[in-house]
Motif scaffolding. Structure first.
Motif, short mmCIF file in Angstrom:
data_model
loop_
_atom_site.label_atom_id
_atom_site.label_comp_id
_atom_site.label_asym_id
_atom_site.label_seq_id
_atom_site.Cartn_x
_atom_site.Cartn_y
_atom_site.Cartn_z
N GLY A 146 31.72 -25.91 18.47
CA GLY A 146 31.45 -27.20 17.81
C GLY A 146 32.17 -28.33 18.53
N SER A 147 33.46 -28.12 18.88
CA SER A 147 34.22 -29.17 19.59
C SER A 147 33.61 -29.45 20.97
N MET A 148 33.17 -28.38 21.64
CA MET A 148 32.57 -28.58 22.97
C MET A 148 31.30 -29.43 22.86
N ALA A 191 20.79 -33.97 17.99
CA ALA A 191 19.90 -33.93 16.81
C ALA A 191 20.20 -32.71 15.93
N PHE A 192 20.53 -31.60 16.55
CA PHE A 192 20.82 -30.39 15.78
C PHE A 192 22.11 -30.59 14.98
N ILE A 193 23.13 -31.11 15.64
CA ILE A 193 24.43 -31.25 14.99
C ILE A 193 24.36 -32.29 13.87
N GLU A 194 23.69 -33.38 14.13
CA GLU A 194 23.65 -34.44 13.11
C GLU A 194 22.85 -34.03 11.87
N THR A 195 21.99 -33.02 11.98
CA THR A 195 21.24 -32.57 10.80
C THR A 195 21.80 -31.27 10.24
N GLY A 196 22.79 -30.70 10.91
CA GLY A 196 23.41 -29.46 10.40
C GLY A 196 22.67 -28.21 10.80
N GLU A 197 21.71 -28.34 11.72
CA GLU A 197 21.01 -27.14 12.22
C GLU A 197 21.82 -26.54 13.36
N LEU A 198 21.55 -25.28 13.68
CA LEU A 198 22.22 -24.68 14.83
C LEU A 198 21.55 -25.14 16.12
N VAL A 199 22.34 -25.33 17.17
CA VAL A 199 21.73 -25.61 18.47
C VAL A 199 21.11 -24.29 18.95
N PRO A 200 20.13 -24.35 19.85
CA PRO A 200 19.46 -23.11 20.27
C PRO A 200 20.45 -22.09 20.83
N ASP A 201 20.20 -20.81 20.53
CA ASP A 201 21.09 -19.74 20.98
C ASP A 201 21.41 -19.83 22.48
N GLY A 202 20.37 -20.10 23.27
CA GLY A 202 20.55 -20.09 24.73
C GLY A 202 21.65 -21.04 25.17
N VAL A 254 38.96 -40.70 11.75
CA VAL A 254 37.51 -40.95 11.66
C VAL A 254 36.84 -39.72 11.02
N GLN A 255 35.58 -39.93 10.57
CA GLN A 255 34.82 -38.81 10.02
C GLN A 255 33.92 -38.21 11.09
N ARG A 256 33.72 -36.90 11.05
CA ARG A 256 32.83 -36.26 12.00
C ARG A 256 31.39 -36.66 11.71
N PRO A 257 30.53 -36.68 12.77
CA PRO A 257 29.14 -37.14 12.55
C PRO A 257 28.37 -36.23 11.60
N ASP A 258 28.84 -34.99 11.40
CA ASP A 258 28.10 -34.07 10.50
C ASP A 258 28.82 -33.87 9.17
N ASP A 259 29.80 -34.73 8.86
CA ASP A 259 30.54 -34.57 7.60
C ASP A 259 30.03 -35.49 6.49
N ASN A 260 28.73 -35.74 6.44
CA ASN A 260 28.19 -36.45 5.28
C ASN A 260 27.57 -35.41 4.35
N GLU A 261 27.35 -35.80 3.10
CA GLU A 261 26.99 -34.79 2.09
C GLU A 261 25.69 -34.05 2.41
N GLU A 262 24.68 -34.80 2.86
CA GLU A 262 23.38 -34.17 3.10
C GLU A 262 23.47 -33.12 4.22
N THR A 263 24.13 -33.52 5.33
CA THR A 263 24.27 -32.58 6.45
C THR A 263 25.14 -31.40 6.06
N ALA A 264 26.20 -31.69 5.29
CA ALA A 264 27.12 -30.62 4.89
C ALA A 264 26.37 -29.57 4.07
N ARG A 265 25.51 -30.01 3.15
CA ARG A 265 24.77 -29.06 2.32
C ARG A 265 23.85 -28.21 3.19
N ASN A 266 23.23 -28.84 4.18
CA ASN A 266 22.36 -28.06 5.07
C ASN A 266 23.19 -27.07 5.90
N ARG A 267 24.38 -27.48 6.35
CA ARG A 267 25.23 -26.57 7.13
C ARG A 267 25.56 -25.31 6.30
#
Ligand code: AP5
Ligand code: MG
Length: 232
Positions: free
Chosen positions: A32-34, A51-62, A155-168
């Motif tokens: 995640g930090s990388m 786009a994956f991180i900001e919506t709480g989806e996983l980035v592609p495995d590859g 500061v807050q992380r770009p994925d630490d809002n409620e909607e993204t957190a619930r999806n994570r």
């Protein structure tokens, strides 16, 4: 020591990862930090993962497998490593197993920090990261918004809002929970109670890892053998 850290978002993987990395003198490798560093630096990797991180989806495995494989080849991983946030799918776990087998090494343990979903949401809402030294903390309403360690701005992380957190959380339960079972079947799972103060969680991890029957590793190349007595 070669470790994987598992747990819901905000379980404390990063917090404990930093402490364990100091304790064992091994690099703390956080995918995640990388990815977040790459986003800030606006590199090609950052553009491909944003786009994956900001919506709480996983980035592609590859992509995840590639950056971890590259990182594990570095010299500082010869004595061991701690992977925080990887593997996150069974496919990533299988890939890691193959990569390590090629290097003639294997994992010693997969530490699973257990917290409730409600606690995960609470910690995410209150988490702040220092823009200067990257340390992570919890803020209280009306509390200071500067870092305790260095005085830098929080500061807050770009994925630490409620909607993204619930999806994570949903993504974790669907795609990462099976990884817990993957390591349980291999006898590598070390469950710990994450609903305790940071220092108590750390003490429990250390105590459980100290029970592992690890081979002596003078040069870091020994292959770990059977691990028993780690289930609680
Ligand atoms: P990542 O950065 O790995 O996020 P995460 O798994 O959601 O976990 P967090 O970093 O949010 O929590 P943590 O467990 O590290 O908790 P922390 O120690 O900070 O991944 C982010 C995104 O990157 C993913 O959503 C995905 O898009 C992508 N990604 C990453 N790796 C990937 C991969 N392999 N494959 C595909 N995509 C990938 O603690 C949380 C807070 O609680 C802090 O404020 C802390 O101070 C506090 N705290 C910690 N411990 C305690 C305690 N014991 N008591 C009270 N408070 C505590
Ligand atoms: Mg983290």
């Amino acid at each position: 020591m070669r470790l994987v850290m598992l747990g819901l978002p905000a379980a404390g993987k990063g917090t404990q990862g930093r402490l364990l990395s100091e304790r064992y003198g091994i690099p703390h490798v956080s995918t995640g930090s990388m990815f977040r560093d790459a986003m800030r630096a606006q590199t090609d990797l950052g553009r491909r993962t944003r786009a994956f991180i900001e919506t709480g989806e996983l980035v592609p495995d590859g992509l995840a497998v590639e950056i971890v494989e590259e990182r594990l080849k570095k010299d500082d991983c010869r004595r061991g490593f701690l992977l925080d946030g990887f593997p996150r799918t069974v496919e990533q776990a299988e890939s890691l197993e193959v990569t390590l087998a090629k290097m003639n090494i294997s994992l010693d343990a997969a530490v699973n920090i257990q917290i409730s979903e409600a606690e995960a949401i609470r910690r995410i809402a209150n988490r702040r990261v220092c823009a200067q030294c990257s340390s992570t903390t919890q803020v209280t309403p009306g509390g200071a918004e500067v870092c305790d360690e260095c005085g830098g701005p929080l500061v807050q992380r770009p994925d630490d809002n409620e909607e993204t957190a619930r999806n994570r959380l949903l993504v974790y339960l669907a795609q990462t929970q099976p990884v817990v079972d993957f390591y349980r079947k291999r006898g590598l799972l070390v469950p710990v109670n994450g609903l305790q103060p940071v220092e108590k969680v750390f003490a429990q991890i250390i105590q459980r890892l100290s029970r592992l029957d690890l081979p002596k590793r003078a040069n870091g190349n020994g292959r770990a053998t059977g691990i028993t007595g780690v289930m609680s």
